[in-house]
Design a protein around this motif. Structure first.
Motif, PDB file in Angstrom:
ATOM      1  N   SER A  44       0.801  -1.224   0.000  1.00  0.00           N
ATOM      2  CA  SER A  44       0.000   0.000   0.000  1.00  0.00           C
ATOM      3  C   SER A  44       0.835   1.275   0.000  1.00  0.00           C
ATOM      4  O   SER A  44       0.309   2.357  -0.277  1.00  0.00           O
ATOM      5  N   LYS A 113       1.259   5.179   6.716  1.00  0.00           N
ATOM      6  CA  LYS A 113       0.602   5.954   5.667  1.00  0.00           C
ATOM      7  C   LYS A 113       1.265   7.321   5.581  1.00  0.00           C
ATOM      8  O   LYS A 113       2.134   7.667   6.374  1.00  0.00           O
ATOM      9  N   GLY A 168      -2.344   6.115   1.486  1.00  0.00           N
ATOM     10  CA  GLY A 168      -1.204   5.338   1.027  1.00  0.00           C
ATOM     11  C   GLY A 168      -0.694   5.869  -0.293  1.00  0.00           C
ATOM     12  O   GLY A 168      -1.426   6.517  -1.045  1.00  0.00           O
ATOM     13  N   SER A 174      -4.484   0.754  -1.580  1.00  0.00           N
ATOM     14  CA  SER A 174      -4.378   1.193  -0.185  1.00  0.00           C
ATOM     15  C   SER A 174      -5.746   1.359   0.461  1.00  0.00           C
ATOM     16  O   SER A 174      -6.613   2.069  -0.055  1.00  0.00           O
TER      17      SER A 174
END
Length: 225
Positions: A44, A113, A168, A174
Motif C-alpha cells: 500500500s 501511511k 497510502g 491502499s
C-alpha cells in the motif's frame, strides 16, 4: 560426592541468563522510547516501501519538529483503522506479538501511511485536473505509485483539531482514510496515535537506504487569497 567442579558451570549459565534478560530489557526500552522496527505487510506504500521490507522507525523525530504534510508516519490504528481487539485468543496474540517484536510479521493494529491533511485543513478530491487539493490548492504528489491517479474515490473533508487525514502512496491498493469515511471517526486518526517516522529501510539489504522527510509545504491560504 564432590560438587565443586560443577559450581562454575552453574554460575556460567546464570550469568548467560542474566545477560540475555538484561539485553532484552534494554532492547525493549530502546524500542519503546527511541527506535523501533516495523514489518511492511503489503504494497500500500509502494514505491517507497515494498511488501516484506523492514523499516527503522524513530519515535522522537516529531518531538523535535512537528508533523507536516507529506510526512510518512507509523501509527496505532486501534479505534480508527483497526478494531480495538484482534479477537484471536491469548496464545495466538502472544505468538503474533513475538513475531512483530522480532520484525518478522506485520502488526494487525499498526499502519504506515502518508499525512495528506493536518488539523484545520480542507482536503478535497479532486479538481478538474484530477489532483487532490488542500485548502483549495492542488497537492503535488510525486510519490504516488506509477500509473495510479491521486484518488478514484471522491471526498471532501475538513480535518478536525488533533486529527490527521492519511493516504497510502499506492492509491489503488491502499485501504486508508478514504475507506473509512462512513465508519466512526471518518478515517481521521488522532495525532496522539502517531508512533513515529520511518527513517531507514534496513531489510532486505539490497534496499538499505535512508527515508528522508519531505520539504515543508505551505498550503495555508486558498488560491486567490
Amino acid at each position: 560426592m564432590d560438587t565443586t567442579k560443577r559450581q562454575p558451570r552453574k554460575l556460567g549459565w546464570r550469568f548467560v541468563l542474566v545477560a540475555v534478560v538484561l539485553a532484552a530489557l534494554i532492547m525493549g526500552l530502546v524500542r519503546s522510547l527511541w527506535l523501533d522496527v516495523y514489518f511492511i505487510p503489503s504494497g500500500s506504500m509502494e514505491p517507497l516501501f515494498q511488501e516484506g521490507d523492514r523499516i527503522l522507525v524513530s519515535r522522537t523525530d516529531f518531538a523535535a519538529e512537528p508533523l507536516r504534510r507529506g510526512d510518512v508516519v507509523v501509527f496505532d490504528g486501534r479505534g480508527t483503522f483497526a478494531p480495538l481487539s484482534s479477537g484471536r485468543g491469548p496464545i495466538a496474540d502472544a505468538v503474533s506479538t513475538a513475531g512483530q517484536w522480532l520484525g518478522l510479521v506485520g502488526n494487525d493494529t499498526t499502519y504506515v501511511k502518508r499525512v495528506i491533511g493536518l488539523p484545520g485543513d480542507t482536503v478535497v478530491c479532486c479538481d478538474l485536473d484530477g489532483a487532490v487539493t488542500v485548502n483549495g490548492r492542488a497537492l503535488e504528489e510525486p510519490y504516488i505509485y506509477d500509473g495510479d491517479v491521486p484518488s478514484q474515490q471522491k471526498f471532501s473533508v475538513v480535518v478536525p483539531p488533533d486529527r490527521l487525514w492519511l493516504l497510502g502512496d499506492h492509491r489503488s491498493a491502499s485501504a486508508d482514510s478514504r475507506s473509512l469515511l462512513a465508519a466512526p471517526g471518518g478515517g481521521l486518526v488522532p495525532v496522539e496515535r502517531v508512533l513515529g517516522r520511518p527513517v531507514r529501510i534496513i531489510w532486505p539489504l539490497d534496499r538499505l537506504t535512508d527515508v528522508p522527510r519531505p520539504e515543508p509545504t505551505d498550503l495555508t491560504a486558498k488560491d486567490g487569497q
